[in-house]
Write a protein that holds these residues in place. Structure first.
Motif, PDB file in Angstrom:
ATOM      1  N   UNK A  39      18.330  41.124 -58.232  1.00 20.32           N
ATOM      2  CA  UNK A  39      17.404  43.099 -58.074  1.00 20.32           C
ATOM      3  C   UNK A  39      17.789  43.168 -59.018  1.00 20.32           C
ATOM      4  N   UNK A  40      16.969  45.149 -59.439  1.00 20.88           N
ATOM      5  CA  UNK A  40      17.514  45.305 -60.671  1.00 20.88           C
ATOM      6  C   UNK A  40      19.317  46.190 -60.382  1.00 20.88           C
ATOM      7  N   UNK A  41      19.575  46.729 -60.703  1.00 18.08           N
ATOM      8  CA  UNK A  41      20.810  48.022 -61.154  1.00 18.08           C
ATOM      9  C   UNK A  41      21.587  48.596 -62.609  1.00 18.08           C
ATOM     10  N   UNK A  42      20.773  49.936 -62.329  1.00 19.90           N
ATOM     11  CA  UNK A  42      20.518  50.619 -63.172  1.00 19.90           C
ATOM     12  C   UNK A  42      20.275  49.398 -64.817  1.00 19.90           C
ATOM     13  N   UNK A  43      18.964  49.556 -64.485  1.00 23.31           N
ATOM     14  CA  UNK A  43      18.034  48.864 -65.040  1.00 23.31           C
ATOM     15  C   UNK A  43      18.287  47.013 -66.023  1.00 23.31           C
ATOM     16  N   UNK A  44      18.865  46.554 -65.259  1.00 16.16           N
ATOM     17  CA  UNK A  44      19.172  45.368 -65.877  1.00 16.16           C
ATOM     18  C   UNK A  44      19.104  44.577 -64.275  1.00 16.16           C
ATOM     19  N   UNK A  45      18.537  42.899 -64.700  1.00 16.67           N
ATOM     20  CA  UNK A  45      18.011  42.295 -63.643  1.00 16.67           C
ATOM     21  C   UNK A  45      19.442  41.721 -62.750  1.00 16.67           C
TER      22      UNK A  45
END
Ligand SMILES: [Zn+2]
Length: 237
Positions: A39-45
């Motif tokens: 999932x995306x967390x702060x724009x990173x997978x």
């Protein structure tokens, strides 16, 4: 001919659109598998690890996919690979990377569990809720498999628990235990670092020499408990 072109370009198309696999299944030992969704967390997978195990009464899940689009593919994969239906799911704290799929699984008749403390937090924070809760550390027997839950105290989250498989000496830590690949403590929005350090020590004393320590995120090789302890010591004044 058209089919060949499709086959040739389809994987490239997938790579271009989606650099990370949607669902990764990694055999751990015997009947145990780590499954990972992103999932995306702060724009990173960011990868999130969960576990499934096979019993003679069906498959069990520890934690749900973080990416809820992977709930059905997970059930399908377990059926296709092992000929088993998922019968049980336990969430180890209230954050979405542990609970996001609970409603989906509940709707498919899978028995869903969390501690009652986690259920309270899910209600308060508007996260999906398990159907059943347990008020204190509990031993589960599903078919031929036995495992126990342990609440070590607050840590990454106020309600985080770990799960111990005594026969296989697998310690499933969820987000309470940091990967040896992690250089920081990650999301501290509900964390209590001073108490977390005590809770890690308690867990180390209780579960001597685990063969595998499964972390909530990233790789689970090595001693995640010791690494978590080191990260906490570095973080604390
Ligand atoms: Zn997490």
């Amino acid at each position: 001919m058209k089919a060949c072109v499709f086959l040739l370009f389809f994987p490239i198309y997938l790579l271009a659109q989606n650099p990370t696999p949607a669902l990764k299944i990694t055999p751990l030992t015997g009947d145990f598998y780590v499954y990972t969704t992103y999932n995306d967390y702060k724009g990173e997978p960011v990868p999130s690890n969960s576990l499934y195990a096979l019993t003679d009464a069906g498959a069990i899940l520890l934690d749900t996919p973080w990416d809820t689009a992977q709930c059905q593919p997970l059930l399908d994969s377990i059926r296709a690979r092992h000929g088993k239906e998922v019968v049980f799911c336990l969430s180890t704290h209230f954050h979405a990377d542990r609970t996001a799929g609970l409603d989906y699984f509940k709707a498919r008749g899978i028995r869903t569990y969390s501690s009652c403390l986690t259920l309270d937090w899910c209600r308060r924070e508007g996260e999906p809720q398990a159907q059943f809760c347990f008020a204190k550390d509990t031993t589960f027997r599903i078919g031929n498999l036995r495992f126990e839950t342990f609440y070590p105290g607050e840590g990454h989250a106020p309600d985080n628990i770990v799960v111990w498989f005594p026969k296989e000496k697998i310690l499933y830590g969820g987000c309470f235990i940091k990967s040896t690949e992690s250089t920081g403590l990650g999301n501290l929005s509900h964390a209590n670092p001073p108490v977390w350090l005590k809770a890690v020590k308690k867990t180390k004393r209780k579960y001597r020499k685990p063969r595998h320590i499964i972390t909530g995120h990233f790789g689970w090789q090595g001693d995640g408990l010791r690494h978590t302890q080191a990260l906490l010591k570095k973080h604390l004044p």
